[in-house]
Design an enzyme around this catalytic site. Structure first.
Site, PDB file in Angstrom:
ATOM      1  N   SER A 249      43.940  78.347  30.247  1.00 32.51           N
ATOM      2  CA  SER A 249      44.917  77.274  30.397  1.00 32.51           C
ATOM      3  C   SER A 249      45.974  77.743  31.385  1.00 32.51           C
ATOM      4  CB  SER A 249      45.571  76.966  29.043  1.00 32.51           C
ATOM      5  OG  SER A 249      46.362  78.077  28.633  1.00 32.51           O
TER       6      SER A 249
ATOM      7  N   CYS B 181      32.651  68.218  40.206  1.00 32.19           N
ATOM      8  CA  CYS B 181      33.886  68.926  39.877  1.00 32.19           C
ATOM      9  C   CYS B 181      33.574  70.404  39.675  1.00 32.19           C
ATOM     10  CB  CYS B 181      34.512  68.340  38.620  1.00 32.19           C
ATOM     11  SG  CYS B 181      36.128  69.056  38.231  1.00 32.19           S
TER      12      CYS B 181
ATOM     13  N   LYS C  95      50.319  72.026  39.577  1.00 27.82           N
ATOM     14  CA  LYS C  95      49.574  70.934  38.945  1.00 27.82           C
ATOM     15  C   LYS C  95      50.305  69.619  39.166  1.00 27.82           C
ATOM     16  CE  LYS C  95      47.764  71.461  34.820  1.00 27.82           C
ATOM     17  NZ  LYS C  95      46.325  71.662  34.828  1.00 27.82           N
TER      18      LYS C  95
ATOM     19  N   HIS D 158      32.726  76.146  30.823  1.00 28.13           N
ATOM     20  CA  HIS D 158      33.444  76.066  32.101  1.00 28.13           C
ATOM     21  C   HIS D 158      34.932  76.274  31.932  1.00 28.13           C
ATOM     22  CE1 HIS D 158      34.887  72.213  30.808  1.00 28.13           C
ATOM     23  NE2 HIS D 158      35.242  71.799  31.997  1.00 28.13           N
ATOM     24  N   GLY D 159      35.394  76.551  30.711  1.00 29.73           N
ATOM     25  CA  GLY D 159      36.804  76.761  30.465  1.00 29.73           C
ATOM     26  C   GLY D 159      37.054  76.925  28.983  1.00 29.73           C
ATOM     27  N   ALA D 160      38.339  76.821  28.602  1.00 28.88           N
ATOM     28  CA  ALA D 160      38.685  76.994  27.192  1.00 28.88           C
ATOM     29  C   ALA D 160      38.305  75.772  26.365  1.00 28.88           C
ATOM     30  CB  ALA D 160      40.183  77.267  27.061  1.00 28.88           C
TER      31      ALA D 160
ATOM     32  N   ASN E  91      43.484  68.268  34.173  1.00 28.00           N
ATOM     33  CA  ASN E  91      43.498  69.733  34.194  1.00 28.00           C
ATOM     34  C   ASN E  91      43.110  70.303  35.552  1.00 28.00           C
ATOM     35  OD1 ASN E  91      40.792  69.077  34.136  1.00 28.00           O
ATOM     36  ND2 ASN E  91      40.222  70.677  32.704  1.00 28.00           N
TER      37      ASN E  91
END
Length: 375
Positions: A279, A68, A373, A301-303, A145
Site C-alpha cells: 500500500s 493494467c 496519487k 498482484h498486490g496486497a 490505487n
C-alpha cells in the site's frame, strides 16, 4: 477437465467472495479457477482470480482495465537524495506538472504512438473515443490505487514504480465486445474464442495492452526527466521490469491448451519476474515465479483490499492516513481524499507473500519513500 479451485489464502474467504467464485465456477467451460491470496470482491469476477477455459472467453474475468500493470525502474541514486523535505516537495511539484492525474489538455496532449492510431477498433464510437480520450489520457495516472512511487531497496538505491492501465479505453472496449457475447446460465457473458466476435475481442485486448504499456512508458519517462532536471539523476535502463495483471492468454497447463484469464493476478513462469506492491505505507516486493501449476503459474498482484472503498471512507480519517504514512512523502492536502487508499484499508502484504511462498520467490524488498496519487 473438471473445475478446480485453488485457494492460496483461505483466511480471506468471506461469504461474498465465496459466492462470487461459485458463480464463476458455474459458468460454461470454466475448467480451472485459481484464487490468489490478495483476492477481494469486485464487479462480476473477483480481483485476484485466474480463470481457465478451453474454448470460450470471459471479458468479465479480465475486467475493464485491460493491460493494467506495473513498471519498476532503478535510478542511479540512493535514498539520501530524498531525505530532505525541500527536495521531496520539488519532486512532487515536478510530477504534478509532468504527469496529469486525469488527462492532458487538448493543446498539450501528444499524439498516440503510431502503432495505436490506425488499427480498427470495431465501431465509430470507439474510433471517436480513441481520437479524444485515448489521446488525452495516454500518459496519465488515473484514480483508485494507480500511483507513481519512489522506493528504496535494501541496499539504499532508489526505484520508480508506476501502476496504471488502459484508462477509459479498456472499459469501453470491454463493454463493446460484451454486447456480442451470449449470457451463460451463471449470468456472465461469454464469447466463442474461434468466432469472429471472439477474435475481435482478442484483438481489442491486445490493442488495450499496448495502449496501457504506452501510458506507463510516458509517465515513467516524465518522472525520469524530472529526476534528471532536478537532481542530475538518470535511470539504470537494464533494471526495467514490467508486468501486467489484467489479460487473457493462450497457455499450456496440464497438457492442455487453455485460455487463461487473469484479473488482478500476474502470470509468472519459472524465473519470470514480477512486482507485488503493498500500500502507500508498506513494502513492495520484486518476485520470481516458481512455475506452480495449481495456481496456473500465477501470483498475487498486490496486497488486496481488506476494506471496500466505502468502508474505508467510513472508518478511516485523514489524521489516521497521515499517521500511517509517517516517513513517506506525499501531498498532505490530499489526505482526506486518499483515505480509501490508507494502509489499513489493505491486507498485510507480508501475509500475502507468506501465503504464496509456493508460487513465487522474493528477489527484492523495497520501502516507500514518496507517493504520487490522485484522489
Amino acid at each position: 477437465m473438471s473445475a478446480t479451485r485453488f485457494t492460496c489464502f483461505p483466511g480471506a474467504m468471506s461469504a461474498e467472495l465465496s459466492g462470487a467464485l461459485e458463480r464463476l465456477e458455474r459458468t460454461d467451460d470454466v475448467v480451472h479457477i485459481a484464487v490468489m491470496p490478495d483476492a477481494h470482491v469486485a464487479e462480476e469476477v473477483c480481483v485476484g482470480t485466474v480463470t481457465a477455459t478451453t474454448r470460450t472467453l470471459l471479458p468479465a474475468a479480465v475486467g475493464g482495465d485491460i493491460g493494467c500493470g506495473m513498471v519498476a525502474l532503478r535510478l542511479e541514486a540512493d535514498a539520501e537524495l530524498l531525505a530532505d523535505r525541500d527536495r521531496a516537495a520539488r519532486l512532487l511539484a515536478a510530477l504534478y506538472q509532468r504527469v496529469p492525474r486525469s488527462r492532458h489538455t487538448a493543446a498539450s496532449a501528444p499524439s498516440l504512438p503510431e502503432d495505436l492510431r490506425d488499427e480498427p477498433l470495431g465501431s465509430a464510437r470507439l474510433e471517436a473515443l480513441r481520437r479524444r480520450e485515448g489521446r488525452l489520457e495516454c500518459g496519465t495516472l488515473g484514480r483508485g490505487n494507480h500511483f507513481l512511487e519512489v522506493e528504496r531497496d535494501e541496499e539504499g538505491a532508489l526505484w520508480l514504480l508506476c501502476h496504471s492501465g488502459s484508462r477509459a479505453m479498456g472499459p469501453a472496449l470491454r463493454h463493446h465486445h460484451e454486447q456480442a457475447a451470449r449470457a451463460a446460465p451463471s449470468g456472465l457473458r461469454v464469447l466463442d474464442a474461434s468466432s469472429d466476435a471472439g477474435q475481435a475481442y482478442l484483438c481489442a485486448v491486445d490493442w488495450a495492452a499496448r495502449y496501457a504499456r504506452a501510458n506507463r512508458a510516458r509517465m515513467v519517462d516524465a518522472a525520469v526527466a524530472a529526476f534528471g532536471e532536478l537532481f542530475g539523476v538518470g535511470p539504470d535502463a537494464s533494471s526495467r521490469l514490467e508486468v501486467d495483471h489484467n489479460h487473457v492468454r493462450r497457455e499450456r497447463h496440464g497438457g492442455h491448451m487453455l485460455w487463461v484469464h487473469r484479473k488482478g493476478a500476474m502470470g509468472l513462469d519459472v524465473g519470470e519476474r514480477g512486482v507485488v506492491p503493498g500500500s502507500m505505507g508498506s513494502a513492495t516486493f520484486h518476485v520470481e515465479g516458481r512455475g506452480h501449476e495449481a495456481s496456473l503459474r500465477s501470483s498475487a498482484h498486490g496486497a488486496g483490499r481488506a476494506l471496500s472503498r466505502a468502508e474505508a471512507r467510513s472508518h478511516i480519517g485523514a489524521r489516521t492516513l497521515v499517521r500511517e504514512l509517517r516517513g513517506v512523502w506525499f501531498d498532505h492536502r490530499l489526505a482526506d481524499g486518499l483515505r480509501e487508499e490508507a494502509p489499513s484499508a489493505y491486507k498485510d502484504i507480508g501475509a500475502v507473500l507468506r501465503a504464496e511462498r509456493e508460487l513465487v520467490r522474493v528477489v527484492r524488498k523495497l520501502a516507500p519513500v514518496l507517493s504520487f496519487k490522485a484522489t
